[in-house]
Design an enzyme around this catalytic site. Structure first.
Site, PDB file in Angstrom:
ATOM      1  CG  ASP A 139       2.016   0.184   8.085  1.00 57.52           C
ATOM      2  OD1 ASP A 139       1.692  -0.237   6.976  1.00 57.52           O
ATOM      3  OD2 ASP A 139       1.213   0.330   9.031  1.00 57.52           O
TER       4      ASP A 139
ATOM      5  CG  HIS B 257      -0.614  -0.016   2.513  1.00 51.17           C
ATOM      6  ND1 HIS B 257      -0.373   1.140   3.214  1.00 51.17           N
ATOM      7  CD2 HIS B 257      -0.386  -1.032   3.371  1.00 51.17           C
ATOM      8  CE1 HIS B 257      -0.036   0.819   4.462  1.00 51.17           C
ATOM      9  NE2 HIS B 257      -0.016  -0.486   4.575  1.00 51.17           N
TER      10      HIS B 257
ATOM     11  CD  GLU C 295      -3.494  -1.446   4.978  1.00 41.71           C
ATOM     12  OE1 GLU C 295      -3.533  -2.548   5.534  1.00 41.71           O
ATOM     13  OE2 GLU C 295      -3.146  -0.418   5.594  1.00 41.71           O
ATOM     14  CD  GLU C 296      -2.106   2.160   7.486  1.00 43.00           C
ATOM     15  OE1 GLU C 296      -2.886   1.643   8.301  1.00 43.00           O
ATOM     16  OE2 GLU C 296      -0.912   1.854   7.397  1.00 43.00           O
TER      17      GLU C 296
ATOM     18  CG  ASP D 241       0.824  -3.871   5.093  1.00 39.85           C
ATOM     19  OD1 ASP D 241       1.650  -2.968   5.307  1.00 39.85           O
ATOM     20  OD2 ASP D 241      -0.367  -3.823   5.456  1.00 39.85           O
TER      21      ASP D 241
ATOM     22  CG  HIS E 295      -0.451   2.663  12.490  1.00 37.13           C
ATOM     23  ND1 HIS E 295      -1.705   2.122  12.544  1.00 37.13           N
ATOM     24  CD2 HIS E 295       0.063   2.263  11.304  1.00 37.13           C
ATOM     25  CE1 HIS E 295      -1.949   1.420  11.447  1.00 37.13           C
ATOM     26  NE2 HIS E 295      -0.879   1.491  10.682  1.00 37.13           N
TER      27      HIS E 295
HETATM   28 ZN   LIG Z   1       0.229  -1.510   6.380  1.00 38.84          ZN
END
Ligand SMILES: [Zn+2]
Ligand SMILES: *[C@@H]1O[C@H](CO)[C@@H](O)[C@H](O)[C@H]1NC(C)=O
Ligand SMILES: *[C@@H]1O[C@H](CO)[C@@H](O)[C@H](O)[C@H]1NC(C)=O
Ligand SMILES: *[C@@H]1O[C@H](CO)[C@@H](O)[C@H](O)[C@H]1NC(C)=O
Ligand SMILES: *[C@@H]1O[C@H](CO)[C@@H](O)[C@H](O)[C@H]1NC(C)=O
Length: 504
Positions: free
Chosen positions: A288, A276, A320-321, A349, A443
């Site tokens: 990520d 992604h 995606e998130e 991912d 994140h």
């Molecule tokens: Zn991811």
């Protein structure tokens, strides 16, 4: 380990040798054959993978994330940001520069983005420490604090009958049985001015309301322990005054998937893989999923040196998130004919977590489209052949493979871990630090160029190259597609995830 490594090495050598034979035979026939590209082979493609190239791309991606600073005050590649637009430009132009090896396309689709600027919840006279505004929550009325008595909702709050008239009240609802978004809607329809969803398991709770609805109201989540006192008071018939405040926006935007497919290779039999292109709002997303999307870019760049027998299709998903928006959209608009051309989908991912484990999705033929297990075994055989340990992780809908396996397409993938905690046993097996997250910057703002383990990244990129080369060369022995139906299993429990955020 050594004997199995040896036998795999011999097989690879044998294959590489066989692939040379047709070239030797035909090379004397004409000049064109002399310059013809070599047929793809796993070893040869893997040999072209060098960690320096990956690291250079990671530095580029970080500077692209900095384009998000104007609007977000820190680097980010969240959809709708300049950091994300820069990312898709970078991917697009990198592939475009490779000449005519690929057919390159953009696929735009509608998405929603949310941003919470400020929030505050007060129950009685206390501010529950665990309270957070849920993703995609609307603001409170006029973006101002609202005040009202707390009202306990019956059962799991999944049915309209669980809600009495909640006009001007703040609903307190248990997690469980149905998506958070359903609870928020039902509370809104019952007249509530805000909702608080408490965990019915131990610990803090965070999640998303999912697809926005006009019935959604400002919604917080809190831990089980923060809720306990108030549940008791309400059950005892005491009144609890509360106030809620959320300043947030939820807006619709257009964002873009990028798809690159080899011009060569049987277009009826495609090997597809994806990562992604977007990050979360909070940070630059270098692990990520910079790691996965840059791996795809590097493998796509090196692949142009080869002939392929089967088509190879790369995808860089957006959104995606926010809940697998890009991959969901892509699969939802495939005609049955196009769906059946995809022999398998491989999800990449988070391939370089600093405190990594070599994780393989436990995709099986009993629960997933047939062929998923063969892919799983390709990954595990690779790690075993290198004398490395691996671990199975649940194939539970947390990344972009979800829509594929729900539409009959075999899937699988590898990862290196997100917010899970490395156990002592895993430390013995993989090294690193027990008790820490696999990705301590998951994140967060610190998911930057320092947040990748280059050993894991290089090794996993070679595995991605291996997966591409294997199926680009041949699907011999790989199960044929059978249909576009979900899976053999009818009684799948409600998945807690559809993307990285909890929704149930
Ligand atoms: Zn991811
Ligand atoms: C596709 O998107 C890229 C990246 O934003 C852009 O540069 C390119 O012009 C677009 N191509 C088409 C055909 O729309
Ligand atoms: C993998 O999934 C299968 C079911 O498809 C299950 O029987 C098996 O226990 C799982 N293995 C691990 C290690 O989780
Ligand atoms: C694999 O795990 C075992 C423990 O089960 C450990 O002794 C070994 O060193 C690990 N191998 C590697 C390559 O880390
Ligand atoms: C990456 O992982 C390897 C293998 O566990 C370890 O030796 C190395 O120190 C790690 N690198 C960094 C930068 O953490």
């Amino acid at each position: 380990m050594a004997p199995s490594y040896l036998s795999i090495a011999l097989i690879v050598l044998g294959e590489a040798f066989a692939s040379q034979l047709p070239l030797f035979e035909t090379s004397s026939l004409s000049q064109t054959h002399l310059t013809a590209k070599e047929l793809i082979s796993s070893k040869s493609l893997q040999d072209r993978i060098h960690v320096d190239n990956l690291l250079e791309r990671a530095n580029t991606l970080y500077s692209i994330a900095q384009l998000g600073e104007d609007e977000y005050n820190h680097p980010t590649r969240v959809i709708g940001s300049k950091g994300h637009l820069g990312t898709i430009d970078y991917i697009y132009s990198t592939i475009a520069q490779l000449g005519d090896y690929y057919t390159l396309s953009n696929q735009s689709f509608p998405a929603v983005v949310g941003n919470v600027f400020e929030s505050r919840l007060v129950l009685g006279s206390e501010v529950p420490q665990s309270a957070i505004a849920m993703s995609l929550t609307p603001p409170t009325k006029k973006k101002q604090p609202v005040f009202g008595p707390l009202a306990l909702v019956s059962n799991f709050g999944c049915d309209a009958s669980d809600y009495l008239d909640l006009t001007s009240k703040i609903a307190l609802i248990s997690r469980g049985d149905c998506p958070f978004g359903t609870k928020s809607s039902l509370a809104g329809r019952a007249g509530a001015i805000a909702a608080v969803i408490y965990n019915n398991e131990k610990g803090a709770l965070g999640g998303t309301l999912g697809t926005p609805s006009p019935d959604h109201i400002a919604t917080f989540s809190i831990s089980d322990s923060d809720a306990a006192l108030y549940i008791k008071k309400l059950k005892d018939g005491e009144e609890v005054q509360a106030s809620a405040y959320i300043d947030a926006i939820v807006e619709s935007i257009e964002t873009t998937n990028i798809i690159a497919q080899t011009k060569e290779g049987d277009p009826e039999n495609c090997v597809m893989l994806g990562g992604h292109s977007d990050s979360v709002t909070e940070g630059p997303g270098i692990n990520d999923d910079g790691s996965g999307s840059l791996t795809l870019l590097e493998v796509a760049t090196q692949l142009v040196n080869y002939r392929v027998n089967n088509c190879v299709r790369f995808a860089w998903w957006a959104g995606e998130e926010e809940g697998l928006l890009g991959s969901d959209y892509y699969v939802s608009v495939l005609s049955p004919e196009e769906n059946l051309k995809i022999r398998l989908f491989m999800d990449y991912d988070m391939l370089a977590s600093p405190n990594f484990a070599y994780q393989v999705y436990n995709a099986t033929n009993s629960l997933n489209p047939v062929g998923s297990e063969e892919l799983r075994d390709l990954y595990t055989e690779f790690y075993t052949s290198k004398g490395l340990n691996f671990t199975y992780i649940p194939f539970d809908g947390r990344s972009d493979y979800d829509a594929f396996i729900k539409h009959g397409i075999p899937g699988g993938g590898i990862a290196t871990g997100a917010e899970g905690v490395k156990t002592e046993k895993e430390r013995q097996v993989f090294g690193g630090v027990a008790g820490d997250w696999y990705d301590p910057c998951y994140h967060q703002l610190c998911d930057d160029v320092g947040n990748v383990n280059l050993t894991a990244w290089e090794l996993n990129t070679k595995l991605v190259a291996h997966s591409v080369a294997t199926y680009a060369r041949s699907f011999d022995g790989y199960p044929k597609r059978t249909g576009i139906e979900a899976t053999a299993v009818l009684d799948v429990p409600l998945s807690k995830y559809h993307g990285p955020k909890l929704q149930v």
